[in-house]
Design an enzyme around this catalytic site. Structure first.
Site, PDB file in Angstrom:
ATOM      1  N   ASN A 219       0.864  -1.181   0.000  1.00 16.78           N
ATOM      2  CA  ASN A 219       0.000   0.000   0.000  1.00 16.78           C
ATOM      3  C   ASN A 219       0.896   1.224   0.000  1.00 16.78           C
ATOM      4  O   ASN A 219       2.045   1.162   0.444  1.00 16.78           O
ATOM      5  CB  ASN A 219      -0.882  -0.004   1.253  1.00 16.78           C
ATOM      6  CG  ASN A 219      -1.853   1.161   1.264  1.00 16.78           C
ATOM      7  OD1 ASN A 219      -2.401   1.539   0.223  1.00 16.78           O
ATOM      8  ND2 ASN A 219      -2.057   1.763   2.429  1.00 16.78           N
TER       9      ASN A 219
ATOM     10  N   HIS B 226       0.971   5.306   1.304  1.00 19.17           N
ATOM     11  CA  HIS B 226       0.274   6.257   2.172  1.00 19.17           C
ATOM     12  C   HIS B 226       0.964   7.620   2.066  1.00 19.17           C
ATOM     13  O   HIS B 226       2.202   7.688   2.126  1.00 19.17           O
ATOM     14  CB  HIS B 226       0.301   5.761   3.626  1.00 19.17           C
ATOM     15  CG  HIS B 226      -0.455   6.673   4.521  1.00 19.17           C
ATOM     16  ND1 HIS B 226      -1.832   6.794   4.465  1.00 19.17           N
ATOM     17  CD2 HIS B 226      -0.041   7.562   5.466  1.00 19.17           C
ATOM     18  CE1 HIS B 226      -2.223   7.697   5.344  1.00 19.17           C
ATOM     19  NE2 HIS B 226      -1.161   8.179   5.961  1.00 19.17           N
TER      20      HIS B 226
ATOM     21  N   SER C 256       4.989   6.861   2.200  1.00 20.36           N
ATOM     22  CA  SER C 256       5.530   5.575   2.638  1.00 20.36           C
ATOM     23  C   SER C 256       4.883   4.451   1.832  1.00 20.36           C
ATOM     24  O   SER C 256       3.656   4.437   1.677  1.00 20.36           O
ATOM     25  CB  SER C 256       5.172   5.318   4.113  1.00 20.36           C
ATOM     26  OG  SER C 256       5.483   6.422   4.933  1.00 20.36           O
TER      27      SER C 256
ATOM     28  N   ASP D 110      -2.798   1.412   7.656  1.00 20.18           N
ATOM     29  CA  ASP D 110      -1.479   2.014   7.388  1.00 20.18           C
ATOM     30  C   ASP D 110      -0.444   1.663   8.456  1.00 20.18           C
ATOM     31  O   ASP D 110       0.390   2.500   8.824  1.00 20.18           O
ATOM     32  CB  ASP D 110      -1.600   3.550   7.261  1.00 20.18           C
ATOM     33  CG  ASP D 110      -2.636   3.967   6.230  1.00 20.18           C
ATOM     34  OD1 ASP D 110      -2.679   3.336   5.165  1.00 20.18           O
ATOM     35  OD2 ASP D 110      -3.404   4.901   6.496  1.00 20.18           O
TER      36      ASP D 110
HETATM   37  C1  GRF Z   1      -2.519   8.708  -3.006  1.00 22.19           C
HETATM   38  O1  GRF Z   1      -2.275   9.913  -2.348  1.00 22.19           O
HETATM   39  C2  GRF Z   1      -2.141   7.544  -2.127  1.00 22.19           C
HETATM   40  O2  GRF Z   1      -1.052   7.830  -1.291  1.00 22.19           O
HETATM   41  C3  GRF Z   1      -3.388   7.340  -1.320  1.00 22.19           C
HETATM   42  O3  GRF Z   1      -4.440   7.575  -2.212  1.00 22.19           O
HETATM   43  C4  GRF Z   1      -4.001   8.450  -3.248  1.00 22.19           C
HETATM   44  C5  GRF Z   1      -4.267   7.758  -4.546  1.00 22.19           C
HETATM   45  O4  GRF Z   1      -4.000   8.577  -5.645  1.00 22.19           O
HETATM   46  N1  GRF Z   1      -3.396   6.022  -0.739  1.00 22.19           N
HETATM   47  P1  GRF Z   1      -4.052   7.968  -7.100  1.00 22.19           P
HETATM   48  O5  GRF Z   1      -5.417   7.319  -7.266  1.00 22.19           O
HETATM   49  O6  GRF Z   1      -2.936   6.994  -7.245  1.00 22.19           O
HETATM   50  O7  GRF Z   1      -3.899   9.160  -8.010  1.00 22.19           O
END
Ligand code: GRF
Length: 219
Positions: free
Chosen positions: A108, A110, A137, A146
């Site tokens: 994932n 974050h 991260s 997370d």
């Molecule tokens: C990103 O900021 C990611 O860190 C978070 O959700 C957002 C997704 O953006 N988990 P995208 O759909 O990849 O543009």
């Protein structure tokens, strides 16, 4: 050997795009076998279509229980021989059923330096809190939100006049670098997990000098 990826999305899919682009440039030893969205309107689906990548939409609201939804996702991922699951803006917490189907094989991203600012609106909360650095991260998913072992992080400065959007854009640029990198570490078989700690075998120590924000003036 290329790693078979399954990517889970819910929204814009800019991280998905960064992974697609790195694969197409030959920088990432991976193949995206399938993209699953729980949101039929996710722009990520358009991106997938432009690159002829198979997509499946399954709406969590069509399933009574979280486990039933997760079971369906697992069945789809297994049917595409997925080895590594990439959560790229996927706005659902995975159940133990899903986690056990892909142990230490779910990543994932974050938009904060974990363990700070877990959960939603991390960029807004970091800007409002007054931290001088934030970042992003990539971590393995576990049963928390997370909280899993951290694979790679990037930092960015936070400025006095930052908003959720300006800070978020600065962080997103780094997300697009570290997510493909984490996947490539995996593809190269360089990730070793011991408890909470992830070691990247054969990686050098960083040589950057420590950063200060604001900059020091008396040295
Ligand atoms: C990103 O900021 C990611 O860190 C978070 O959700 C957002 C997704 O953006 N988990 P995208 O759909 O990849 O543009």
């Amino acid at each position: 050997m290329k790693v078979n990826l399954g990517v889970l999305v819910s929204g814009s899919g800019s991280n998905l795009q960064s992974i697609i682009d790195k694969i197409e440039k030959g920088l990432l030893d991976a193949v995206i076998k399938v993209i699953i969205s729980n949101n039929p309107d996710a722009y990520a689906l358009e991106r997938a279509k432009k690159h002829n990548i198979p997509t499946v939409v399954i709406r969590h609201c069509d399933f009574g229980k979280r486990e039933a939804f997760d079971q369906e996702m697992v069945a789809i991922l297994k049917s595409y021989s997925v080895e590594l699951v990439i959560m790229a803006g996927f706005m659902r917490v995975l159940s133990p059923l899903f986690l056990h189907a892909f142990p230490m094989k779910i990543m994932n991203i974050h938009p904060a330096i974990l363990p700070s600012f877990t959960g939603t609106h991390a960029q807004k909360r970091a800007a409002e809190y007054g931290v001088k650095f934030s970042g992003c991260s990539v971590h393995f998913a576990d049963e928390g939100v997370d909280t899993g072992p951290i694979i790679i992080q990037a930092i960015v400065p936070v400025y006095d006049d930052d908003t959720e959007d300006t800070l978020g854009a600065r962080i997103l640029k780094e997300e697009h670098k570290i997510y493909p990198q984490a996947i490539q570490f995996y593809a190269e078989g360089r990730i070793e997990v011991t408890g909470r700690k992830v070691r990247i075998k054969g990686s050098d120590r960083i040589t950057d000098i420590p950063s200060h924000n604001p900059p020091l003036t008396i040295f």
